[in-house]
Design an enzyme around this catalytic site. Structure first.
Site, mmCIF file in Angstrom:
data_model
loop_
_atom_site.group_PDB
_atom_site.id
_atom_site.type_symbol
_atom_site.label_atom_id
_atom_site.label_comp_id
_atom_site.label_asym_id
_atom_site.label_seq_id
_atom_site.Cartn_x
_atom_site.Cartn_y
_atom_site.Cartn_z
ATOM 1 N N HIS A 57 0.852 -1.202 0.000
ATOM 2 C CA HIS A 57 0.000 0.000 0.000
ATOM 3 C C HIS A 57 0.877 1.238 0.000
ATOM 4 O O HIS A 57 2.084 1.162 0.186
ATOM 5 C CB HIS A 57 -0.984 -0.011 1.170
ATOM 6 C CG HIS A 57 -0.351 0.095 2.530
ATOM 7 N ND1 HIS A 57 0.432 -0.890 3.065
ATOM 8 C CD2 HIS A 57 -0.384 1.083 3.467
ATOM 9 C CE1 HIS A 57 0.833 -0.526 4.269
ATOM 10 N NE2 HIS A 57 0.365 0.669 4.544
ATOM 11 N N HIS A 59 1.488 3.895 1.829
ATOM 12 C CA HIS A 59 2.079 4.659 2.941
ATOM 13 C C HIS A 59 3.606 4.694 2.853
ATOM 14 O O HIS A 59 4.254 3.710 2.505
ATOM 15 C CB HIS A 59 1.649 4.065 4.290
ATOM 16 C CG HIS A 59 0.220 4.367 4.620
ATOM 17 N ND1 HIS A 59 -0.511 3.629 5.525
ATOM 18 C CD2 HIS A 59 -0.624 5.333 4.151
ATOM 19 C CE1 HIS A 59 -1.742 4.133 5.608
ATOM 20 N NE2 HIS A 59 -1.830 5.159 4.784
ATOM 21 N N ASP A 61 5.922 4.591 5.006
ATOM 22 C CA ASP A 61 6.743 3.643 5.777
ATOM 23 C C ASP A 61 6.801 2.266 5.100
ATOM 24 O O ASP A 61 7.440 1.345 5.614
ATOM 25 C CB ASP A 61 6.256 3.535 7.234
ATOM 26 C CG ASP A 61 4.854 2.969 7.363
ATOM 27 O OD1 ASP A 61 3.946 3.435 6.644
ATOM 28 O OD2 ASP A 61 4.660 2.067 8.204
ATOM 29 N N HIS A 62 6.157 2.137 3.922
ATOM 30 C CA HIS A 62 6.251 0.892 3.147
ATOM 31 C C HIS A 62 6.897 1.124 1.785
ATOM 32 O O HIS A 62 7.185 0.165 1.071
ATOM 33 C CB HIS A 62 4.858 0.265 2.971
ATOM 34 C CG HIS A 62 4.265 -0.112 4.296
ATOM 35 N ND1 HIS A 62 4.197 -1.405 4.743
ATOM 36 C CD2 HIS A 62 3.785 0.660 5.303
ATOM 37 C CE1 HIS A 62 3.689 -1.421 5.977
ATOM 38 N NE2 HIS A 62 3.426 -0.174 6.326
ATOM 39 N N HIS A 115 -7.304 -0.608 5.557
ATOM 40 C CA HIS A 115 -6.245 0.277 6.071
ATOM 41 C C HIS A 115 -6.029 1.403 5.060
ATOM 42 O O HIS A 115 -6.067 2.581 5.395
ATOM 43 C CB HIS A 115 -4.979 -0.554 6.282
ATOM 44 C CG HIS A 115 -3.795 0.224 6.737
ATOM 45 N ND1 HIS A 115 -3.693 0.743 8.012
ATOM 46 C CD2 HIS A 115 -2.650 0.568 6.100
ATOM 47 C CE1 HIS A 115 -2.527 1.385 8.130
ATOM 48 N NE2 HIS A 115 -1.881 1.290 6.987
ATOM 49 N N ASP A 134 -0.197 -3.974 6.224
ATOM 50 C CA ASP A 134 -0.842 -3.405 7.406
ATOM 51 C C ASP A 134 -2.312 -3.823 7.505
ATOM 52 O O ASP A 134 -3.140 -3.076 8.043
ATOM 53 C CB ASP A 134 -0.738 -1.875 7.395
ATOM 54 C CG ASP A 134 0.671 -1.387 7.703
ATOM 55 O OD1 ASP A 134 1.556 -2.227 7.963
ATOM 56 O OD2 ASP A 134 0.887 -0.156 7.687
ATOM 57 N N HIS A 172 4.735 -4.807 10.303
ATOM 58 C CA HIS A 172 5.251 -4.153 11.517
ATOM 59 C C HIS A 172 5.473 -5.152 12.644
ATOM 60 O O HIS A 172 4.775 -6.178 12.727
ATOM 61 C CB HIS A 172 4.258 -3.095 12.032
ATOM 62 C CG HIS A 172 4.164 -1.869 11.180
ATOM 63 N ND1 HIS A 172 4.939 -0.750 11.395
ATOM 64 C CD2 HIS A 172 3.392 -1.592 10.103
ATOM 65 C CE1 HIS A 172 4.637 0.171 10.494
ATOM 66 N NE2 HIS A 172 3.696 -0.312 9.684
HETATM 67 FE FE FE Z 1 2.721 0.769 8.078
HETATM 68 ZN ZN ZN Z 2 0.237 1.658 6.502
#
Ligand code: FE
Ligand code: ZN
Length: 256
Positions: A57, A59, A61-62, A115, A134, A172
């Site tokens: 996805h 975001h 942080d990915h 998410h 996530d 995570h």
């Molecule tokens: Fe994340």
């Molecule tokens: Zn995420």
């Protein structure tokens, strides 16, 4: 033929990138790319060359490491088609009808929105492994940022329908804090209490708590246990539809 290796690379404060390598085909995939440097280090330590990044996805942080890894290795970058405009570096967009392969075997794209609206999970039937980003976490699930509770609940049901021995790799390391919440809503669950002891030992030793399995999640993850009489009693929702129990659990977790 040797089975492909799967390695978890810790990134940022609590993210994981999973690397899959086939010695037979020479392919190396990264599931998500939170940060370039630790992924490059893990690859070069093993003499692997990155061929593909599969993004779950949009975001940051990915995806934060995608561009640098793509520039360095010239790898393909694959992401969900409905998030294509939010994933500028992608070279290939996929949905659940896409035909992906790794090591000569089928890789299935599972649409798991909630998410984010385009979130996908990647299922490797021949490895008995699913990468859930996530959506599904060990003992938890992702926050619902773009979908609604019904959307997220349906996505979790899709994952729960995979074979019980499927290994689950998530995006995570949230397991210990998820465990505290899980215990608070189902303290009488013996399988959960036993698992929490294992998790505490793993974290104390600096080990990842992943992979988990679909079977273990169904036995211990409250978000997959909306039929549990104990959970329903604790929430005061003995006869509510499962999705309502799920929505309540998610609200409580948000405040925990
Ligand atoms: Fe994340
Ligand atoms: Zn995420």
């Amino acid at each position: 033929m040797p089975t492909p290796s799967i390695v978890l690379v810790p990134c940022l404060s609590d993210n994981y990138c999973a690397l899959l390598h086939s010695a037979a085909s020479g392919e190396t995939l990264a599931i998500d790319a939170p940060q370039a440097e630790p992924i490059k280090a893990a690859l070069s330590a093993r003499g692997w060359r990155l061929s593909d990044i599969l993004i779950t996805h949009h975001h940051n942080d990915h995806t934060g490491g995608c561009q640098a890894l793509k520039d360095f290795y010239g790898c393909r970058v694959t992401g969900p088609d409905s998030e294509a405009e939010r994933l500028p570096g992608t070279t290939r967009s996929v949905n659940q009808s896409s035909q992906l392969t790794f090591d000569g075997h089928e890789v299935r794209v599972l649409e798991t929105p909630g998410h984010t609206l385009g979130h996908v999970s990647y299922y490797f039937p021949h490895l008995g492994a699913v990468f859930t980003g996530d959506t599904l976490f060990a003992l938890g699930c992702g926050r619902i940022f773009e979908g609604d509770a019904a959307t997220m609940f349906a996505s979790l049901q899709t994952l729960a329908a995979l074979p019980d021995d499927t290994k689950v790799y998530c995006g995570h390391e949230y397991t210990l804090s998820n465990a505290r919440f899980a215990l608070s809503v189902e303290p009488e669950n013996r399988a959960l209490a036993d698992r929490v002891k294992d998790i505490e030992a793993q974290r104390a030793a600096g080990q990842p708590t992943l992979p988990t399995t679909i079977g273990l999640e169904k036995a211990t993850n409250p978000f997959l246990r909306t039929e549990s009489a104990a959970i329903r009693a604790r929430l005061g929702l003995p006869f509510a539809p499962p999705v309502q129990v799920f929505a309540r659990l998610r609200e409580l977790k948000n405040k925990a």
